[in-house]
Scaffold this active site. Structure first.
Site, PDB file in Angstrom:
ATOM      1  N   GLY A  15      48.391  37.770  35.989  1.00 42.51           N
ATOM      2  CA  GLY A  15      48.251  38.206  37.271  1.00 42.51           C
ATOM      3  C   GLY A  15      49.249  37.854  38.083  1.00 42.51           C
ATOM      4  O   GLY A  15      50.472  37.361  37.611  1.00 42.51           O
ATOM      5  N   ASP A  16      49.285  38.157  39.305  1.00 43.84           N
ATOM      6  CA  ASP A  16      50.462  37.997  40.446  1.00 43.84           C
ATOM      7  C   ASP A  16      51.760  38.552  39.863  1.00 43.84           C
ATOM      8  O   ASP A  16      52.845  38.203  39.871  1.00 43.84           O
ATOM      9  CB  ASP A  16      50.644  36.388  40.428  1.00 43.84           C
ATOM     10  CG  ASP A  16      49.437  36.097  41.082  1.00 43.84           C
ATOM     11  OD1 ASP A  16      48.583  36.432  41.746  1.00 43.84           O
ATOM     12  OD2 ASP A  16      49.012  34.843  40.686  1.00 43.84           O
ATOM     13  N   GLY A  18      52.820  41.619  40.905  1.00 42.04           N
ATOM     14  CA  GLY A  18      53.667  42.280  41.981  1.00 42.04           C
ATOM     15  C   GLY A  18      52.735  43.655  42.104  1.00 42.04           C
ATOM     16  O   GLY A  18      53.240  44.664  42.776  1.00 42.04           O
ATOM     17  N   LYS A  19      51.405  43.523  41.806  1.00 42.76           N
ATOM     18  CA  LYS A  19      50.671  44.632  41.924  1.00 42.76           C
ATOM     19  C   LYS A  19      50.499  45.304  43.336  1.00 42.76           C
ATOM     20  O   LYS A  19      50.741  46.523  43.629  1.00 42.76           O
ATOM     21  CB  LYS A  19      49.093  44.491  41.349  1.00 42.76           C
ATOM     22  CG  LYS A  19      49.127  44.059  39.792  1.00 42.76           C
ATOM     23  CD  LYS A  19      47.697  43.670  39.291  1.00 42.76           C
ATOM     24  CE  LYS A  19      47.221  42.527  40.023  1.00 42.76           C
ATOM     25  NZ  LYS A  19      48.021  41.443  39.471  1.00 42.76           N
ATOM     26  N   GLY A  20      50.287  44.871  44.002  1.00 40.28           N
ATOM     27  CA  GLY A  20      50.350  44.957  45.640  1.00 40.28           C
ATOM     28  C   GLY A  20      51.355  45.954  46.048  1.00 40.28           C
ATOM     29  O   GLY A  20      51.450  46.652  46.761  1.00 40.28           O
ATOM     30  N   LYS A  21      52.687  45.024  45.706  1.00 42.01           N
ATOM     31  CA  LYS A  21      53.815  45.786  46.123  1.00 42.01           C
ATOM     32  C   LYS A  21      53.737  47.309  45.576  1.00 42.01           C
ATOM     33  O   LYS A  21      54.273  48.135  46.309  1.00 42.01           O
ATOM     34  CB  LYS A  21      55.021  45.068  45.836  1.00 42.01           C
ATOM     35  CG  LYS A  21      56.260  45.616  46.267  1.00 42.01           C
ATOM     36  CD  LYS A  21      57.485  45.047  45.581  1.00 42.01           C
ATOM     37  CE  LYS A  21      58.661  46.299  45.665  1.00 42.01           C
ATOM     38  NZ  LYS A  21      59.944  45.779  45.678  1.00 42.01           N
ATOM     39  N   ALA A  42      41.824  37.844  43.753  1.00 46.32           N
ATOM     40  CA  ALA A  42      43.003  38.492  43.770  1.00 46.32           C
ATOM     41  C   ALA A  42      43.665  38.014  45.147  1.00 46.32           C
ATOM     42  O   ALA A  42      43.179  38.107  46.089  1.00 46.32           O
ATOM     43  CB  ALA A  42      42.687  40.217  44.030  1.00 46.32           C
ATOM     44  N   GLY A  43      45.154  38.316  45.176  1.00 42.06           N
ATOM     45  CA  GLY A  43      45.716  37.859  46.394  1.00 42.06           C
ATOM     46  C   GLY A  43      47.091  39.080  46.156  1.00 42.06           C
ATOM     47  O   GLY A  43      47.705  38.639  45.318  1.00 42.06           O
ATOM     48  N   HIS A  44      47.253  39.952  46.793  1.00 42.16           N
ATOM     49  CA  HIS A  44      48.082  41.134  46.738  1.00 42.16           C
ATOM     50  C   HIS A  44      48.985  41.198  47.796  1.00 42.16           C
ATOM     51  O   HIS A  44      48.592  41.533  48.943  1.00 42.16           O
ATOM     52  CB  HIS A  44      47.250  42.584  46.299  1.00 42.16           C
ATOM     53  CG  HIS A  44      46.858  42.508  44.851  1.00 42.16           C
ATOM     54  ND1 HIS A  44      45.885  43.633  44.697  1.00 42.16           N
ATOM     55  CD2 HIS A  44      46.574  41.340  43.948  1.00 42.16           C
ATOM     56  CE1 HIS A  44      45.495  43.416  43.285  1.00 42.16           C
ATOM     57  NE2 HIS A  44      45.603  42.079  42.983  1.00 42.16           N
ATOM     58  N   GLN A 224      43.847  40.808  38.861  1.00 41.39           N
ATOM     59  CA  GLN A 224      44.477  39.820  37.653  1.00 41.39           C
ATOM     60  C   GLN A 224      45.199  40.487  36.715  1.00 41.39           C
ATOM     61  O   GLN A 224      46.157  41.338  37.187  1.00 41.39           O
ATOM     62  CB  GLN A 224      42.807  39.627  37.050  1.00 41.39           C
ATOM     63  CG  GLN A 224      41.986  38.572  38.015  1.00 41.39           C
ATOM     64  CD  GLN A 224      41.201  39.339  39.005  1.00 41.39           C
ATOM     65  OE1 GLN A 224      40.683  40.358  38.977  1.00 41.39           O
ATOM     66  NE2 GLN A 224      41.579  38.975  40.217  1.00 41.39           N
ATOM     67  N   VAL A 411      63.747  44.544  42.670  1.00 41.37           N
ATOM     68  CA  VAL A 411      64.539  43.622  43.054  1.00 41.37           C
ATOM     69  C   VAL A 411      64.397  42.792  43.998  1.00 41.37           C
ATOM     70  O   VAL A 411      65.527  41.884  44.484  1.00 41.37           O
ATOM     71  CB  VAL A 411      65.966  44.164  42.793  1.00 41.37           C
ATOM     72  CG1 VAL A 411      66.264  44.807  41.405  1.00 41.37           C
ATOM     73  CG2 VAL A 411      66.374  45.264  43.913  1.00 41.37           C
TER      74      VAL A 411
HETATM   75  P1  GDP Z   1      49.917  40.623  42.783  1.00 41.83           P
HETATM   76  O1  GDP Z   1      48.546  39.849  42.787  1.00 41.83           O
HETATM   77  O2  GDP Z   1      50.188  40.994  41.377  1.00 41.83           O
HETATM   78  O3  GDP Z   1      49.538  41.639  43.890  1.00 41.83           O
HETATM   79  O4  GDP Z   1      51.140  39.922  42.955  1.00 41.83           O
HETATM   80  P2  GDP Z   1      51.200  38.803  44.293  1.00 41.83           P
HETATM   81  O5  GDP Z   1      51.306  39.037  45.491  1.00 41.83           O
HETATM   82  O6  GDP Z   1      50.191  37.644  44.139  1.00 41.83           O
HETATM   83  O7  GDP Z   1      52.385  37.833  43.592  1.00 41.83           O
HETATM   84  C1  GDP Z   1      53.889  38.682  43.769  1.00 41.83           C
HETATM   85  C2  GDP Z   1      54.813  37.942  44.689  1.00 41.83           C
HETATM   86  O8  GDP Z   1      56.151  38.240  44.307  1.00 41.83           O
HETATM   87  C3  GDP Z   1      54.538  38.219  46.121  1.00 41.83           C
HETATM   88  O9  GDP Z   1      54.944  37.110  46.778  1.00 41.83           O
HETATM   89  C4  GDP Z   1      55.491  39.273  46.238  1.00 41.83           C
HETATM   90  O10 GDP Z   1      55.857  39.402  47.654  1.00 41.83           O
HETATM   91  C5  GDP Z   1      56.671  39.073  45.592  1.00 41.83           C
HETATM   92  N1  GDP Z   1      57.399  40.133  44.834  1.00 41.83           N
HETATM   93  C6  GDP Z   1      56.950  41.221  44.329  1.00 41.83           C
HETATM   94  N2  GDP Z   1      57.973  41.997  43.714  1.00 41.83           N
HETATM   95  C7  GDP Z   1      59.137  41.116  43.896  1.00 41.83           C
HETATM   96  C8  GDP Z   1      60.650  41.229  43.377  1.00 41.83           C
HETATM   97  O11 GDP Z   1      60.787  42.330  42.665  1.00 41.83           O
HETATM   98  N3  GDP Z   1      61.381  40.246  43.834  1.00 41.83           N
HETATM   99  C9  GDP Z   1      61.153  39.030  44.480  1.00 41.83           C
HETATM  100  N4  GDP Z   1      61.753  37.973  44.745  1.00 41.83           N
HETATM  101  N5  GDP Z   1      59.471  38.837  44.855  1.00 41.83           N
HETATM  102  C10 GDP Z   1      58.959  39.983  44.546  1.00 41.83           C
HETATM  103  P1  IMO Z   2      45.666  38.817  41.359  1.00 40.33           P
HETATM  104  O1  IMO Z   2      44.982  40.214  41.335  1.00 40.33           O
HETATM  105  C1  IMO Z   2      46.563  35.212  39.075  1.00 40.33           C
HETATM  106  C2  IMO Z   2      43.072  33.378  37.402  1.00 40.33           C
HETATM  107  C3  IMO Z   2      42.381  31.790  38.204  1.00 40.33           C
HETATM  108  C4  IMO Z   2      41.816  31.006  36.942  1.00 40.33           C
HETATM  109  C5  IMO Z   2      41.129  32.128  36.181  1.00 40.33           C
HETATM  110  C6  IMO Z   2      39.638  32.231  36.651  1.00 40.33           C
HETATM  111  O2  IMO Z   2      46.291  38.344  42.564  1.00 40.33           O
HETATM  112  O3  IMO Z   2      46.904  39.073  39.953  1.00 40.33           O
HETATM  113  P2  IMO Z   2      38.412  33.274  38.810  1.00 40.33           P
HETATM  114  O4  IMO Z   2      38.478  32.517  40.107  1.00 40.33           O
HETATM  115  O5  IMO Z   2      38.830  34.603  38.627  1.00 40.33           O
HETATM  116  O6  IMO Z   2      37.218  32.948  38.065  1.00 40.33           O
HETATM  117  O7  IMO Z   2      39.562  32.487  38.009  1.00 40.33           O
HETATM  118  O8  IMO Z   2      41.943  33.518  36.588  1.00 40.33           O
HETATM  119  N1  IMO Z   2      43.030  34.116  38.448  1.00 40.33           N
HETATM  120  C7  IMO Z   2      44.350  34.750  38.750  1.00 40.33           C
HETATM  121  N2  IMO Z   2      45.388  34.366  38.463  1.00 40.33           N
HETATM  122  N3  IMO Z   2      46.240  36.256  39.647  1.00 40.33           N
HETATM  123  C8  IMO Z   2      45.085  36.512  40.057  1.00 40.33           C
HETATM  124  O9  IMO Z   2      44.675  37.706  40.727  1.00 40.33           O
HETATM  125  C9  IMO Z   2      43.821  36.049  39.689  1.00 40.33           C
HETATM  126  N4  IMO Z   2      42.433  35.811  39.508  1.00 40.33           N
HETATM  127  C10 IMO Z   2      41.994  34.825  38.975  1.00 40.33           C
HETATM  128  O10 IMO Z   2      43.776  31.042  38.643  1.00 40.33           O
HETATM  129  O11 IMO Z   2      42.681  30.545  35.956  1.00 40.33           O
HETATM  130 MG    MG Z   3      48.080  37.585  43.326  1.00 40.03          MG
END
Ligand code: GDP
Ligand code: IMO
Ligand code: MG
Length: 421
Positions: A15-16, A18-21, A42-44, A224, A411
């Site tokens: 997870g995290d 950079g899917k939202g971007k 999720a937090g995008h 995720q 980047v």
């Molecule tokens: P998601 O859950 O997959 O949408 O990702 P998140 O938003 O939780 O986490 C990605 C983080 O990386 C966010 O704070 C974005 O603003 C940041 N991000 C995305 N792409 C890049 C990148 O290429 N470089 C940097 N430095 N930050 C990025």
């Molecule tokens: P995005 O979409 C990162 C992790 C939690 C925990 C496990 C189970 O932003 O990538 P839950 O609340 O789903 O029962 O938690 O999964 N987790 C994530 N980690 N990015 C996420 O979403 C996540 N959604 C759940 O931290 O380990």
């Molecule tokens: Mg996230």
């Protein structure tokens, strides 16, 4: 973009990624953007024109005013959090009610699901999953147990259905001796249920298939990551939904042969938030540096994300499970200052070395290969040609090892800091 097809953008690690971007960046090429799994866990993050938004339940295609956004049947939705998220967008000037369609088959997260999430975590003690506390596990459990409430239930005799499920939860919590008070939360939640009625609560599977028949293109936005998938992740340290390409079909009601390209997104290094095995985890200064420069703190919970080098064992597994056709590598800029970079090529435990994802990932150590870093700031670069040779070599190395093209590199966090090859 493939006409009449569903392309998917899937997080293929923890997870995290950079899917939202990337979904926001891709949206102009598609007619429809749809979430198929997960909920407010999720937090995008999306950053453009000096603005920053963090979306939880609403698809990241919402900033392109001409596009339909769908919350599919595979998702779970918390009315109070949805209301807060939607109002923030409305206050920022985005019109949602005509463009945001919600499946009647998506399940509702009740306030008591969140209490149960806390209670189950507390009961697990040091073995806790480290959930986001959003009630995800209990809601999907009720779905599988065939007692859940769905968005469609809002329309008829809702109060009685709500009270029945709430009473069931109250009994479970009382059996566990878990104390709680949801008085304030429940008021907001019920207000959220009312608020939801102004949206198109529809049979989104029929709608999506109609769009496909008309030759329209759909982008499925993952939530995720593959290693948090209920079947293929590091069970039991996973989320409770199908986050992989199979989940796109069941979570939207589309057939496998309507899937086009599958974009697998990963970072130039690895992160994980919550508990569970993470063989590449760095406990040293390097890990702290990556966390600091990469701003690796949870978008939803603010928790420190655990950081490590890129993991080829995990990536190969996820590419296989999902059928990834294209890779997207994010956050290359975070490694700008490293003179060497490590890549995990295998896991080892008790004299056994493997390059295949083990059944039990606990206790394995990473085996690394070291390669040169680029020592050059990447964030202002906008074409592939401008990028330093050492960075291109890193990309080529990963492509070779993973037998999959890296079609896009990112980047920087801004929408513009995206390079298509
Ligand atoms: P998601 O859950 O997959 O949408 O990702 P998140 O938003 O939780 O986490 C990605 C983080 O990386 C966010 O704070 C974005 O603003 C940041 N991000 C995305 N792409 C890049 C990148 O290429 N470089 C940097 N430095 N930050 C990025
Ligand atoms: P995005 O979409 C990162 C992790 C939690 C925990 C496990 C189970 O932003 O990538 P839950 O609340 O789903 O029962 O938690 O999964 N987790 C994530 N980690 N990015 C996420 O979403 C996540 N959604 C759940 O931290 O380990
Ligand atoms: Mg996230």
């Amino acid at each position: 973009m493939t006409k009449g097809k569903v392309d998917a953008l899937l997080g293929i690690v923890f997870g995290d990624e950079g899917k939202g971007k990337v979904v926001d960046y891709f949206t102009p090429r598609y007619d429809v953007v749809a979430r198929f799994a997960g909920g407010p866990n999720a937090g995008h993050t999306i950053i453009f024109e000096g603005k920053k938004f963090v979306l939880r339940s609403i698809p990241s295609g919402i900033f392109d005013e001409g596009k339909i956004n769908i919350i599919g049947n595979g998702c779970v939705i918390a009315p109070d959090l949805f209301m807060a998220e939607a109002r923030e967008l409305e206050n920022a000037g985005y019109q949602l009610t005509e463009r945001l369609h919600i499946s009647r088959r998506a399940h509702l997260i009740l306030p008591t699901h969140r209490v149960l999430d806390r209670a189950y975590e507390a009961a697990k003690g040091k073995n806790k999953v480290g959930t986001t506390g959003k009630g995800i596990g209990p809601t999907y459990s009720d779905k599988a147990a065939r007692v859940g409430l769905r968005v469609g239930d809002i329309m008829e005799n809702f109060e009685a259905k709500y009270q029945a499920l709430k009473a069931r939860h109250a009994q479970l919590l009382s059996d566990m001796g878990f104390e709680y008070d949801i008085t304030e939360e429940e008021k907001l939640w019920l207000e959220g249920v009312d608020y939801m009625r102004k949206f198109h609560l529809t049979d989104t599977e029929i709608e999506i298939n109609r769009y496909l028949a008309e030759g329209k293109s759909v982008l499925a936005e993952g939530a995720q990551g593959s290693l948090l998938d209920i079947d293929h992740g590091t069970y039991p340290f996973v989320s409770s939904s199908s986050t992989t390409s199979g989940g796109v079909c069941t979570g939207l009601g589309i057939a496998p042969n309507t899937i086009g390209r599958i974009f697998g997104i990963f970072k130039a290094y690895s992160t994980r938030v919550g508990s569970g095995p993470f063989p590449v985890e760095l406990f040293d200064e390097t890990g702290d540096t990556i966390r600091h420069i990469g701003n690796e703190y949870g978008a939803v919970t603010g928790r420190n994300r655990r950081c490590g080098w890129v993991d080829l064992v995990a990536l190969k597994y996820a590419i296989m499970i999902n059928g990834v056709t294209d890779l997207v590598m994010m956050k290359g800029d975070v490694l700008d200052g490293f003179s060497t970079i490590k890549v995990c090529t295998a896991y080892t435990k008790d004299g056994v070395t493997t390059t295949e994802m083990p059944y039990d990932t606990e206790g394995w150590e990473a085996v690394y290969e070291e390669i040169p870093g680029w020592n050059t700031p990447l964030t202002e670069m906008r074409t592939y040609d401008e990028l330093p040779q050492a960075f291109k070599d890193y990309v080529a190395y990963l492509e070779r090892e993973l037998s999959t093209p890296i079609s896009i590199v990112s980047v920087g966090p801004d929408r513009d800091a995206t390079i298509i090859r």
